[in-house]
Write a protein that holds these residues in place. Structure first.
Motif, PDB file in Angstrom:
ATOM      1  N   UNK A 280       0.825  -1.212   0.000  1.00  0.00           N
ATOM      2  CA  UNK A 280       0.000   0.000   0.000  1.00  0.00           C
ATOM      3  C   UNK A 280       0.859   1.262   0.000  1.00  0.00           C
ATOM      4  N   UNK A 281       2.000   1.177   0.665  1.00  0.00           N
ATOM      5  CA  UNK A 281       2.887   2.337   0.676  1.00  0.00           C
ATOM      6  C   UNK A 281       3.429   2.607  -0.729  1.00  0.00           C
ATOM      7  N   UNK A 282       3.796   1.558  -1.458  1.00  0.00           N
ATOM      8  CA  UNK A 282       4.260   1.742  -2.842  1.00  0.00           C
ATOM      9  C   UNK A 282       3.168   2.367  -3.704  1.00  0.00           C
ATOM     10  N   UNK A 283       1.967   1.826  -3.611  1.00  0.00           N
ATOM     11  CA  UNK A 283       0.865   2.315  -4.435  1.00  0.00           C
ATOM     12  C   UNK A 283       0.587   3.790  -4.135  1.00  0.00           C
ATOM     13  N   UNK A 284       0.618   4.150  -2.864  1.00  0.00           N
ATOM     14  CA  UNK A 284       0.371   5.547  -2.496  1.00  0.00           C
ATOM     15  C   UNK A 284       1.487   6.446  -3.009  1.00  0.00           C
ATOM     16  N   UNK A 285       2.732   5.988  -2.955  1.00  0.00           N
ATOM     17  CA  UNK A 285       3.843   6.801  -3.444  1.00  0.00           C
ATOM     18  C   UNK A 285       3.734   7.053  -4.946  1.00  0.00           C
ATOM     19  N   UNK A 286       3.218   6.085  -5.686  1.00  0.00           N
ATOM     20  CA  UNK A 286       3.057   6.261  -7.129  1.00  0.00           C
ATOM     21  C   UNK A 286       1.859   7.137  -7.465  1.00  0.00           C
ATOM     22  N   UNK A 287       0.749   6.919  -6.782  1.00  0.00           N
ATOM     23  CA  UNK A 287      -0.489   7.603  -7.145  1.00  0.00           C
ATOM     24  C   UNK A 287      -0.527   9.045  -6.656  1.00  0.00           C
ATOM     25  N   UNK A 288       0.133   9.338  -5.568  1.00  0.00           N
ATOM     26  CA  UNK A 288       0.010  10.664  -4.974  1.00  0.00           C
ATOM     27  C   UNK A 288       1.026  11.667  -5.519  1.00  0.00           C
ATOM     28  N   UNK A 289       1.776  11.291  -6.543  1.00  0.00           N
ATOM     29  CA  UNK A 289       2.753  12.213  -7.116  1.00  0.00           C
ATOM     30  C   UNK A 289       2.407  12.494  -8.578  1.00  0.00           C
ATOM     31  N   UNK A 290       2.423  13.760  -8.918  1.00  0.00           N
ATOM     32  CA  UNK A 290       2.191  14.159 -10.307  1.00  0.00           C
ATOM     33  C   UNK A 290       3.497  14.018 -11.080  1.00  0.00           C
ATOM     34  N   UNK A 291       3.420  13.397 -12.244  1.00  0.00           N
ATOM     35  CA  UNK A 291       4.620  13.141 -13.036  1.00  0.00           C
ATOM     36  C   UNK A 291       4.247  13.175 -14.512  1.00  0.00           C
ATOM     37  N   UNK A 292       4.922  14.021 -15.258  1.00  0.00           N
ATOM     38  CA  UNK A 292       4.676  14.152 -16.696  1.00  0.00           C
ATOM     39  C   UNK A 292       5.394  13.042 -17.445  1.00  0.00           C
ATOM     40  N   UNK A 293       4.679  12.391 -18.337  1.00  0.00           N
ATOM     41  CA  UNK A 293       5.287  11.318 -19.123  1.00  0.00           C
ATOM     42  C   UNK A 293       6.408  11.865 -19.995  1.00  0.00           C
ATOM     43  N   UNK A 294       7.527  11.120 -20.144  1.00  0.00           N
ATOM     44  CA  UNK A 294       8.628  11.588 -20.998  1.00  0.00           C
ATOM     45  C   UNK A 294       8.171  11.738 -22.447  1.00  0.00           C
ATOM     46  N   UNK A 295       8.861  12.575 -23.163  1.00  0.00           N
ATOM     47  CA  UNK A 295       8.540  12.795 -24.571  1.00  0.00           C
ATOM     48  C   UNK A 295       8.767  11.487 -25.344  1.00  0.00           C
ATOM     49  N   UNK A 296       7.798  11.108 -26.131  1.00  0.00           N
ATOM     50  CA  UNK A 296       7.889   9.875 -26.899  1.00  0.00           C
ATOM     51  C   UNK A 296       7.300   8.675 -26.198  1.00  0.00           C
ATOM     52  N   UNK A 297       6.919   8.827 -24.927  1.00  0.00           N
ATOM     53  CA  UNK A 297       6.310   7.688 -24.222  1.00  0.00           C
ATOM     54  C   UNK A 297       4.854   7.559 -24.676  1.00  0.00           C
ATOM     55  N   UNK A 298       4.423   6.393 -25.125  1.00  0.00           N
ATOM     56  CA  UNK A 298       3.054   6.227 -25.637  1.00  0.00           C
ATOM     57  C   UNK A 298       2.027   6.240 -24.508  1.00  0.00           C
ATOM     58  N   UNK A 299       1.240   7.274 -24.437  1.00  0.00           N
ATOM     59  CA  UNK A 299       0.154   7.385 -23.466  1.00  0.00           C
ATOM     60  C   UNK A 299      -1.184   7.418 -24.203  1.00  0.00           C
ATOM     61  N   UNK A 300      -2.234   6.812 -23.655  1.00  0.00           N
ATOM     62  CA  UNK A 300      -3.546   6.829 -24.319  1.00  0.00           C
ATOM     63  C   UNK A 300      -4.184   8.209 -24.231  1.00  0.00           C
TER      64      UNK A 300
END
Length: 653
Positions: A280-300
């Motif tokens: 749960x600590x890992x999931x919270x660390x990932x979800x609670x931070x805003x992070x812009x996808x790198x250029x060229x990374x395929x996002x929907x």
């Protein structure tokens, strides 16, 4: 606390460094301690215990995910030498350190494993500590005896037979040696088990199931990331750590994504859907931070739906974490000397396991085969830790295997767990605070009841047991004061009733005291001058001529001293009359007429006389009660005078 082990027990001349705040340390001791064995036999004994413990834990450890480091046990480098990890004397044991990071449940999960191991193996005793010292005591703070604090806790708190044990001061008034403490805990006839209230507080903390700390989520990630997660799910801990602890330098690696977003030929990779298990600590660390996808990374596109976007964003953060961690680790110089087998074999040779054996002989081969079998077996359980400590090599091995995006298609993935717990933190916090407040209220209520009982005991002698008489205290103290002491110091008989009467010149005693204080008695100044002079001449062996030469000077100063002391005494009494100090003493009834006792002070402002005996008894009882069963001045002095005072609240000491 401290605590970690006390610095006094450390075999090193310098004070130990403070343990990291996010690391749990633990040790397991086999009992009876295999002391006195030669190094090969001691090593074989610890290896046998090591395999037994790991075999018992393997079903759980192979399926559970830890936030930072897994739970492991290892042998000390030299079992017969002082342990630097435990800061303990050379006591045979197994030990480990678990870095739990921000996931505090991992610490308590490791503690629950120690309780389970000692329950399954009754001939073992464990202890656990962190930067706060014996942190198990913090959880049961409101149920602990008052004598137990961080200064008295070292080498007193252990886990045995699935329960918490605390060594009382009646067994060891001072910090006990580790080996003696372990023997006392292991002895069933020695009462070291903590109270039921302490046991209940600890069990409430470790009763949470491990599954409650895990979270399963679907993610959309590059195929190399999915392949690594499929082969080594534990590596997600390093990926989340790399993402959460990122800085400007590591962000440059995420911007390029040369390892996990590029194929072997430099072309792009396909995106696949997979399932990942996190704490749960890992999931919270990932979800609670805003992070812009790198250029060229395929996002929907967001038009594809929020669920699809959340899965892709979570996978993107994990992929960037893998990239940053991999590139940073690759640039680190962390290769050791030789393989782990070579290091292990060298440690056996240093311990003398092959001493007296010719290389190539039958006995040498037998010992070598046993060592190899132990190494292979233990390596199965330590493999996870090796992977986490050197992930680059393992990732290269996995990505060198043949795989494709089709391997992840058509797989029935489990649904993502409900993550509403992310928003229920306030409710959980309030519930926890309510539970703690309830403990505080119960503790305060118990303290008030105990205080009321003590007041009742001190206010009425009839509440004392029939075999105890408060008057014994005053009688014993008076006998003690009246007894003549020799040059060896004050003598207190072991049996007060067998004391013989001793002649004491009371007048001479007070005259000697007044001569020291510089104030003679005014009532008997004229009558006792000749007596004092004769007795002083005979007792102190002064020369008569010296005394006569000094007498005139003393007579000249006497009037001045008396005048000063009288003025000083009046000023002091006047100053004290405006304070509340007079209320701190119990006073005898002061009769001014036949109608009954007056108040503390009469009409002239004169305070009633202090009841010396009553104040003496109250002071002794208060001091004795505050000791809480520990040795102290009150109990020691009363014991020497032959007075037996019952324990406070009727408890057995």
């Amino acid at each position: 606390m401290a605590a970690a082990a006390s610095s006094s027990s450390s075999p090193f001349p310098f004070p130990p460094r403070r343990p990291p705040d996010d690391t749990l340390f633990y040790a397991i001791y086999p009992l009876p301690l295999p002391t006195g064995l030669p190094p090969p036999a001691l090593l074989a004994s610890l290896q046998s215990l090591h395999l037994a413990l790991l075999s018992h834990l393997s079903p759980f450890l192979s399926s559970h995910l830890f936030h930072r480091d897994p739970f492991t046990l290892s042998l000390p480098a030299d079992p017969a030498a002082p342990c630097s990890l435990c800061s303990s004397p050379p006591t045979p044991h197994l030990h480990g350190a678990l870095r739990f990071g921000d996931s505090l449940p991992d610490e308590w999960l490791a503690v629950s494993l120690l309780f389970a191991l000692t329950r399954a193996f009754p001939d073992t005793v464990a202890r656990a500590w962190d930067s706060d010292g014996d942190f198990l005591l913090i959880e049961a703070a409101f149920a602990l005896p008052r004598w137990l604090d961080p200064d008295t806790a070292p080498n007193r708190v252990f886990i045995s037979r699935g329960e918490l044990h605390i060594l009382p001061p009646s067994l060891f008034p001072h910090t006990p040696p580790l080996d003696a403490a372990l023997r006392a805990v292991h002895d069933p006839s020695v009462p070291t088990r903590a109270s039921d209230a302490v046991q209940a507080a600890i069990q409430r903390r470790i009763s949470v199931t491990p599954a409650e700390n895990l979270h399963t989520a679907r993610v959309v990630a590059p195929a190399p990331v999915a392949k690594v997660l499929a082969e080594e799910p534990c590596l997600v801990a390093r990926a989340v750590e790399g993402f959460y602890d990122r800085d400007v330098d590591t962000m440059k690696h995420a911007a390029r994504m040369t390892r996990f977003l590029r194929g072997p030929a430099g072309d792009g990779v396909e995106m696949v859907r997979t399932s990942v298990r996190l704490t749960r600590a890992m999931y919270a660390q990932l979800m609670q931070q805003s992070f812009q996808a790198p250029r060229g990374y395929p996002m929907p596109r967001r038009e594809e739906g929020p669920d699809r976007w959340v899965e892709a964003e979570l996978g993107m953060k994990i992929a960037c974490g893998f990239e940053m961690m991999y590139q940073e680790r690759r640039h680190e110089v962390e290769e050791g000397k030789g393989s782990t087998w070579e290091v292990y074999r060298n440690s056996l040779e240093a311990a003398g396991c092959f001493e007296g054996l010719l290389p190539g002989s039958k006995e040498y081969k037998r010992v070598m085969e046993d060592a190899m079998q132990y190494y292979k077996t233990s390596s199965l359980f330590s493999r996870t830790r090796e992977i986490l400590s050197a992930p680059v090599h393992r990732i290269d091995e996995i990505l060198a295997m043949p795989y494709s995006a089709e391997d992840f298609q058509g797989i029935n993935l489990p649904p993502s767990d409900d993550d509403s717990w992310l928003c229920n933190g306030e409710d959980e916090l309030n519930a926890e605070l309510h539970e703690r407040q309830k403990e505080v209220e119960e503790y305060e209520a118990l303290k008030k009841r105990t205080k009321g009982q003590k007041q009742n005991v001190s206010s009425s002698s009839s509440s004392q047991p029939s075999e105890f008489n408060l008057g014994e205290i005053t009688e014993s103290m008076q006998d003690f004061v009246r007894k003549m002491s020799s040059f060896e110091g004050a003598e207190v008989p072991s049996n007060r009733e067998e004391m013989e009467s001793v002649d004491l010149d009371v007048n001479q005693f007070f005259k000697a005291m007044e001569s020291v204080l510089g104030k003679a008695s005014q009532e008997k100044a004229g009558n006792d001058t000749e007596t004092d002079r004769k007795s002083s001449s005979s007792d102190m062996d002064f020369d008569d001529s010296d005394y006569e030469n000094d007498s005139a000077e003393e007579a000249g100063d006497k009037d001045m001293d008396d005048s000063f002391m009288e003025t000083y005494s009046d000023a002091l009494n006047q100053e004290l009359s405006n304070t509340s100090i007079k209320e701190t003493f119990s006073r005898a009834p002061h009769h001014t007429n036949d109608e009954g006792p007056s108040n503390v002070a009469d009409s002239d402002g004169e305070m009633a006389p202090v009841d010396v005996d009553l104040n003496l008894v109250e002071s002794f009882l208060n001091s004795y009660s505050s000791q809480q069963g520990l040795p102290g001045p009150a109990s020691n002095l009363l014991g020497l005078m032959g007075v037996k005072v019952p324990p406070p609240d009727g408890k057995k000491l």
